[in-house]
Design a protein around this motif. Structure first.
Motif, PDB file in Angstrom:
ATOM      1  N   ARG A  38     -52.727 -13.456 -47.271  1.00 33.69           N
ATOM      2  CA  ARG A  38     -51.669 -14.192 -47.945  1.00 33.69           C
ATOM      3  C   ARG A  38     -50.328 -13.447 -47.963  1.00 33.69           C
ATOM      4  NH1 ARG A  38     -54.930 -17.255 -46.986  1.00 33.69           N
ATOM      5  NH2 ARG A  38     -56.102 -18.684 -48.329  1.00 33.69           N
ATOM      6  N   ILE A  39     -50.359 -12.110 -47.892  1.00 33.55           N
ATOM      7  CA  ILE A  39     -49.132 -11.311 -48.025  1.00 33.55           C
ATOM      8  C   ILE A  39     -49.023 -10.330 -46.861  1.00 33.55           C
ATOM      9  CG2 ILE A  39     -47.869  -9.642 -49.443  1.00 33.55           C
ATOM     10  CD1 ILE A  39     -49.226 -10.824 -51.898  1.00 33.55           C
ATOM     11  N   LEU A  40     -47.841 -10.283 -46.238  1.00 30.21           N
ATOM     12  CA  LEU A  40     -47.535  -9.318 -45.185  1.00 30.21           C
ATOM     13  C   LEU A  40     -46.256  -8.572 -45.562  1.00 30.21           C
ATOM     14  CD1 LEU A  40     -48.119 -11.223 -41.807  1.00 30.21           C
ATOM     15  CD2 LEU A  40     -49.275  -9.134 -42.538  1.00 30.21           C
ATOM     16  N   GLU A  41     -46.230  -7.262 -45.339  1.00 27.07           N
ATOM     17  CA  GLU A  41     -45.057  -6.456 -45.681  1.00 27.07           C
ATOM     18  C   GLU A  41     -44.722  -5.513 -44.527  1.00 27.07           C
ATOM     19  OE1 GLU A  41     -42.073  -5.865 -46.857  1.00 27.07           O
ATOM     20  OE2 GLU A  41     -42.861  -6.191 -48.897  1.00 27.07           O
ATOM     21  N   PHE A  42     -43.505  -5.653 -43.985  1.00 28.45           N
ATOM     22  CA  PHE A  42     -43.067  -4.794 -42.892  1.00 28.45           C
ATOM     23  C   PHE A  42     -41.769  -4.073 -43.219  1.00 28.45           C
ATOM     24  CE2 PHE A  42     -45.529  -8.180 -40.765  1.00 28.45           C
ATOM     25  CZ  PHE A  42     -46.464  -7.398 -40.092  1.00 28.45           C
ATOM     26  N   ARG A  43     -41.274  -4.211 -44.440  1.00 28.15           N
ATOM     27  CA  ARG A  43     -40.030  -3.530 -44.795  1.00 28.15           C
ATOM     28  C   ARG A  43     -40.238  -2.015 -44.844  1.00 28.15           C
ATOM     29  NH1 ARG A  43     -38.338  -6.556 -50.195  1.00 28.15           N
ATOM     30  NH2 ARG A  43     -40.619  -6.637 -50.370  1.00 28.15           N
ATOM     31  N   GLY A  44     -39.130  -1.282 -44.718  1.00 33.77           N
ATOM     32  CA  GLY A  44     -39.211   0.176 -44.733  1.00 33.77           C
ATOM     33  C   GLY A  44     -39.474   0.777 -43.370  1.00 33.77           C
ATOM     34  N   ASN A  45     -39.524  -0.058 -42.324  1.00 32.03           N
ATOM     35  CA  ASN A  45     -39.724   0.404 -40.951  1.00 32.03           C
ATOM     36  C   ASN A  45     -38.524   0.011 -40.108  1.00 32.03           C
ATOM     37  OD1 ASN A  45     -42.630   1.347 -40.996  1.00 32.03           O
ATOM     38  ND2 ASN A  45     -42.870  -0.743 -41.752  1.00 32.03           N
ATOM     39  N   PHE A  46     -38.161   0.856 -39.156  1.00 26.26           N
ATOM     40  CA  PHE A  46     -37.026   0.547 -38.284  1.00 26.26           C
ATOM     41  C   PHE A  46     -37.483  -0.318 -37.113  1.00 26.26           C
ATOM     42  CE2 PHE A  46     -35.353   4.504 -40.276  1.00 26.26           C
ATOM     43  CZ  PHE A  46     -34.210   3.942 -40.836  1.00 26.26           C
ATOM     44  N   ILE A  47     -37.941  -1.532 -37.424  1.00 28.03           N
ATOM     45  CA  ILE A  47     -38.393  -2.436 -36.367  1.00 28.03           C
ATOM     46  C   ILE A  47     -37.193  -3.158 -35.766  1.00 28.03           C
ATOM     47  CG2 ILE A  47     -40.719  -2.739 -37.294  1.00 28.03           C
ATOM     48  CD1 ILE A  47     -39.820  -5.339 -38.567  1.00 28.03           C
TER      49      ILE A  47
END
Length: 375
Positions: A38-47
């Motif tokens: 239900r939840i995905l988190e990708f913040r905090g990465n230099f994507i």
């Protein structure tokens, strides 16, 4: 491998790697079909921007996802948002133990694709303050073009917050400015470390007479200069951007505005094919960005015989040692590149010489060296 630098956070050397999204692709393949996720988190990465497109594709495919990168997917799909806020601290990336959940270029790309798929007609405030929007230098112009499309579709938007000491550059600002120049309600754009009063700029264009616009207090940097260059009313003939942190790229796009006759006291009309003497000693350029722009503009004066730059800032950006690329920064660091807004006011991508203890901010890294231009 760049030389060692105490400025670099312990996470390693920024820009000394190539983006490899294969791991992310594997995660997203699972996320697309996962029955309970239900939840995905990708913040905090230099994507990068490409990675953001992959995230958006996965979210569109899995209708069970509820929250991705802090966005309530169901609210967005319903077009219910009146505000959308991503805000981190000024120094959002100091080291791996002091990081906010910031959006990099890829994270912003995902958010913008989501907003383009599901427009928000009631959105009045959109904030991307102190995010790493320019971390993907190759994709940042397209990113800001997409941001402009989102702003255009949000007809009730009044405030856009892009505040960040990390300069996204003049070309990105131009891409945004071209899209938003006719926006009916946009009143404020926070950019750089200050604010552009768009309502004031529009009102100045209604006077019907030649006007002077003072933007020194805006602290808008090159990104803001790019926005202004596309939104400047035709009756604005004189512009004062002393103290705004504008670099060579910003001055260059401003000097290309056909209506402008004077920037910081420099008469743009003096640069013409028959000109033989240019004396700028009475209105010396106080920043290296302005000087580099002036020198580049002498290409319009093929018959020039005398050039007086007495009093101008000729601080060289060229350096004998290899510079280390760094992401970070804090108020105790000052730019040595000849800026007029030199104290670091937050995280940015800059370069550092460990041997000489010299630093060059994100705006200076995008600016030509005045001495090289002069040569």
């Amino acid at each position: 491998k760049p030389p060692d630098s105490r400025r670099n956070p312990s996470t390693g050397y920024y820009d000394s790697f190539l983006h490899d999204v294969s791991g992310l692709e594997a995660v997203l393949r699972e996320a697309t079909e996962h029955p309970t996720l239900r939840i995905l988190e990708f913040r905090g990465n230099f994507i990068n921007v490409h990675a953001g497109s992959l995230i958006a594709k996965a979210v569109f495919a899995n209708k069970r996802l509820e929250e991705v990168c802090g966005v309530d997917i169901k609210k967005v799909e319903g077009g219910e948002l009146t505000e959308l806020v991503f805000e981190s601290s000024d120094n959002f990336f100091r080291n791996r133990h002091q990081e906010d959940l910031f959006l990099a270029s890829g994270g912003a790309e995902f958010v913008l694709q989501l907003l383009l798929e599901y427009p928000q007609p009631n959105l009045t405030k959109f904030s991307l303050a102190n995010q790493a929007l320019a971390s993907d230098t190759e994709g940042v112009v397209d990113l800001f073009d997409k941001l402009g499309q989102v702003i255009t579709a949000s007809e009730n938007l009044e405030t856009l917050n892009l505040r960040s000491f990390w300069d996204s550059g003049a070309a990105a600002g131009q891409a945004l400015g071209r899209k938003i120049r006719q926006h009916p309600k946009l009143r404020q754009i926070f950019v750089g470390t200050g604010c552009l009063d768009m309502a004031l700029i529009r009102d100045a264009g209604k006077s019907g007479r030649p006007e002077t616009l003072a933007l020194g207090d805006s602290k808008m940097r090159d990104c803001g200069a790019g926005i202004v260059s596309e939104c400047l009313p035709p009756n604005i003939e004189t512009l004062d951007v002393n103290g705004a942190g504008v670099g060579a790229s910003g001055y260059k796009v401003l000097s290309q505005c056909p209506n402008l006759k004077d920037i910081n006291g420099i008469k743009l009309g003096d640069f013409h094919a028959t000109c033989t003497v240019l004396d700028l000693s009475k209105t010396p350029a106080s920043t290296t960005g302005a000087v580099a722009s002036v020198i580049a503009r002498t290409a319009l004066t093929p018959n020039l015989t005398h050039l007086n730059l007495s009093g101008s800032n000729l601080t060289s950006k060229s350096h004998i040692h290899d510079l280390t690329p760094v992401v970070g920064g804090h108020g105790g660091i000052g730019c040595n590149g000849g800026c007029d807004c030199r104290h670091f006011q937050g995280t940015n991508a800059y370069t550092h010489c460990e041997r000489c203890d010299l630093d060059f901010c994100s705006t200076c890294c995008m600016s030509e060296c005045p001495m090289v231009e002069l040569a």
